[in-house]
Scaffold this motif. Structure first.
Motif, PDB file in Angstrom:
ATOM      1  N   ASN A   1       0.819  -1.209   0.000  1.00  0.00           N
ATOM      2  CA  ASN A   1       0.000   0.000   0.000  1.00  0.00           C
ATOM      3  C   ASN A   1       0.849   1.252   0.000  1.00  0.00           C
ATOM      4  O   ASN A   1       0.463   2.270  -0.553  1.00  0.00           O
ATOM      5  N   VAL A   2       1.999   1.181   0.656  1.00  0.00           N
ATOM      6  CA  VAL A   2       2.895   2.323   0.733  1.00  0.00           C
ATOM      7  C   VAL A   2       4.137   2.027  -0.103  1.00  0.00           C
ATOM      8  O   VAL A   2       4.750   0.967   0.038  1.00  0.00           O
TER       9      VAL A   2
ATOM     10  N   ALA B   1       0.322   7.316  -9.685  1.00  0.00           N
ATOM     11  CA  ALA B   1      -0.418   8.565  -9.525  1.00  0.00           C
ATOM     12  C   ALA B   1      -1.355   8.499  -8.324  1.00  0.00           C
ATOM     13  O   ALA B   1      -1.479   9.466  -7.553  1.00  0.00           O
ATOM     14  N   ASP B   2      -2.024   7.359  -8.142  1.00  0.00           N
ATOM     15  CA  ASP B   2      -2.918   7.197  -6.994  1.00  0.00           C
ATOM     16  C   ASP B   2      -2.143   7.258  -5.679  1.00  0.00           C
ATOM     17  O   ASP B   2      -2.601   7.871  -4.698  1.00  0.00           O
ATOM     18  N   ALA B   3      -0.972   6.611  -5.661  1.00  0.00           N
ATOM     19  CA  ALA B   3      -0.161   6.617  -4.437  1.00  0.00           C
ATOM     20  C   ALA B   3       0.259   8.042  -4.084  1.00  0.00           C
ATOM     21  O   ALA B   3       0.259   8.434  -2.907  1.00  0.00           O
ATOM     22  N   ALA B   4       0.614   8.830  -5.101  1.00  0.00           N
ATOM     23  CA  ALA B   4       1.003  10.223  -4.855  1.00  0.00           C
ATOM     24  C   ALA B   4      -0.179  11.040  -4.357  1.00  0.00           C
ATOM     25  O   ALA B   4      -0.075  11.817  -3.398  1.00  0.00           O
ATOM     26  N   GLU B   5      -1.342  10.846  -4.975  1.00  0.00           N
ATOM     27  CA  GLU B   5      -2.531  11.616  -4.609  1.00  0.00           C
ATOM     28  C   GLU B   5      -3.040  11.250  -3.229  1.00  0.00           C
ATOM     29  O   GLU B   5      -3.502  12.115  -2.469  1.00  0.00           O
ATOM     30  N   GLN B   6      -2.953   9.978  -2.882  1.00  0.00           N
ATOM     31  CA  GLN B   6      -3.518   9.493  -1.622  1.00  0.00           C
ATOM     32  C   GLN B   6      -2.522   9.508  -0.467  1.00  0.00           C
ATOM     33  O   GLN B   6      -2.839   9.072   0.642  1.00  0.00           O
ATOM     34  N   GLY B   7      -1.311  10.010  -0.712  1.00  0.00           N
ATOM     35  CA  GLY B   7      -0.315  10.070   0.347  1.00  0.00           C
ATOM     36  C   GLY B   7       0.249   8.728   0.727  1.00  0.00           C
ATOM     37  O   GLY B   7       0.616   8.508   1.890  1.00  0.00           O
ATOM     38  N   ARG B   8       0.326   7.813  -0.252  1.00  0.00           N
ATOM     39  CA  ARG B   8       0.830   6.462   0.024  1.00  0.00           C
ATOM     40  C   ARG B   8       2.286   6.298  -0.395  1.00  0.00           C
ATOM     41  O   ARG B   8       2.705   5.262  -0.859  1.00  0.00           O
TER      42      ARG B   8
ATOM     43  N   ALA C   1       7.464  10.210  -8.324  1.00  0.00           N
ATOM     44  CA  ALA C   1       6.483   9.178  -8.674  1.00  0.00           C
ATOM     45  C   ALA C   1       5.614   9.630  -9.837  1.00  0.00           C
ATOM     46  O   ALA C   1       5.330   8.856 -10.769  1.00  0.00           O
ATOM     47  N   LEU C   2       5.180  10.885  -9.817  1.00  0.00           N
ATOM     48  CA  LEU C   2       4.333  11.396 -10.893  1.00  0.00           C
ATOM     49  C   LEU C   2       5.108  11.546 -12.202  1.00  0.00           C
ATOM     50  O   LEU C   2       4.553  11.325 -13.287  1.00  0.00           O
ATOM     51  N   THR C   3       6.379  11.904 -12.107  1.00  0.00           N
ATOM     52  CA  THR C   3       7.203  11.978 -13.313  1.00  0.00           C
ATOM     53  C   THR C   3       7.352  10.609 -13.950  1.00  0.00           C
ATOM     54  O   THR C   3       7.265  10.457 -15.175  1.00  0.00           O
TER      55      THR C   3
END
Length: 340
Positions: free
Chosen positions: A5-6, A33-40, A50-52
């Motif tokens: 999850n992290v 992208a989800d991990a970056a958005e959700q703080g994971r 991560a987004l790059t």
């Protein structure tokens, strides 16, 4: 796909190396992208990274709308965190803008990045690659040529029209500028000039050094490191050693980090730092009737340290304690010094 999850920094690095060959790379991009958005993310400062990576994956699969969205988010993340590593993300965004037909915006973005050509060694590669993607190779050649002239004029002791800067950082910066300029000019079909010849020469020298390392020069290239208290004592006893080890401890650490990066780029593995001391160097000099300021004495001392415990493995993990002993994380301490 990530199975936790992290996401840690190490997992992001692994994904960068393996994502494009995965069965579902776009799924990985979405997960990042989800991990970056959700703080994971285990380290929140990895958000831009991560987004790059997500943007790179999406671009490689021609999903340009998603790639541009991720790139926009990456640039914003870097800006929000005040992170100076935004250059690559912005160049990637420009590359995608070229591909979606927004060339004016792309060129404006890259024009803002142009000053980095004379500041960051990796900028020559990502700026020129983005310009190439937009059919602007001639502009890349002009910018790289101007940057080469600036570095040669401002950071060198002139010995002719192709003077090589004397500082280690300037030499590294010049090498990458020349390398990318040479590539672009070759792709454009331009005739060799003096700087192309210099690029070839530096490349040959680098290859030669790599071959020497492979042939068994490992024992002579182990970096000799003095912790802060030992470094201060060292230069107090022998002021002339500032030429070999740096004017202060920050310069000493920066030199060693750049040396280690060069060795790694040349194919060296199992790298380590040899932890020295003033008493150790002084004692070795006394036993061998040598002078501590003599290069042969210092090399002999380094050779002696190789067989002793206490060698510091390099590189540490980005989030681990820095090898220099400052107590700070590597990514916030000596890792950035290789780019300085």
């Amino acid at each position: 796909m990530p199975t936790t999850n992290v996401l840690t920094s190490a997992e992001l690095t692994d994904l960068r190396q393996s994502a494009l060959g995965a069965a579902n790379p776009l799924g990985i991009a979405a997960e990042l992208a989800d991990a970056a958005e959700q703080g994971r993310l285990a380290d929140p400062t990895d958000t831009g990274y991560a987004l790059t990576l997500a943007a790179e994956i999406a671009e490689s699969r021609a999903k340009l709308d998603a790639a541009l969205r991720y790139a926009d988010q990456a640039v914003e993340a870097y800006r929000t965190q005040g992170d100076g590593r935004a250059g690559f993300a912005r160049a990637l965004r420009a590359r995608i803008l070229f591909r979606v037909g927004r060339g004016d915006e792309a060129l404006a973005e890259l024009t803002e990045l142009r000053p980095l050509l004379t500041e960051q060694p990796d900028a020559a590669a990502y700026v020129s690659a983005a310009l190439d993607a937009g059919g602007q190779s001639a502009t890349a050649e002009q910018w790289l040529s101007a940057a080469v002239q600036t570095v040669q004029a401002e950071r060198s002791t002139p010995s002719g029209p192709t003077a090589i800067p004397t500082g280690e950082n300037a030499s590294g910066l010049l090498f990458f500028l020349l390398q990318q300029r040479h590539r672009v000019r070759r792709d454009l079909g331009l005739a060799h000039d003096q700087n192309d010849n210099l690029a070839d020469r530096l490349e040959n020298e680098l290859t030669s050094r790599a071959q020497q390392v492979t042939a068994g020069a490992q024992s002579t290239t182990e970096p000799l490191f003095f912790p802060e208290d030992q470094f201060d004592d060292l230069v107090a006893r022998w002021p002339d050693l500032t030429e070999a080890y740096g004017q202060d401890w920050d310069e000493h650490r920066a030199r060693l980090e750049r040396q280690l990066v060069r060795l790694a780029n040349n194919g060296r593995t199992g790298l380590a730092v040899l932890k020295g001391s003033t008493e150790g160097l002084s004692g070795f000099a006394a036993r061998t009737n040598g002078d501590p300021t003599d290069q042969r004495t210092r090399s002999g001392y380094a050779q002696e340290l190789i067989s002793r415990p206490g060698r510091i493995a390099w590189p540490p993990d980005r989030n681990s304690a820095c090898w220099c002993g400052s107590g700070n994380k590597y990514k916030k301490c000596c890792l950035p010094r290789s780019r300085g």
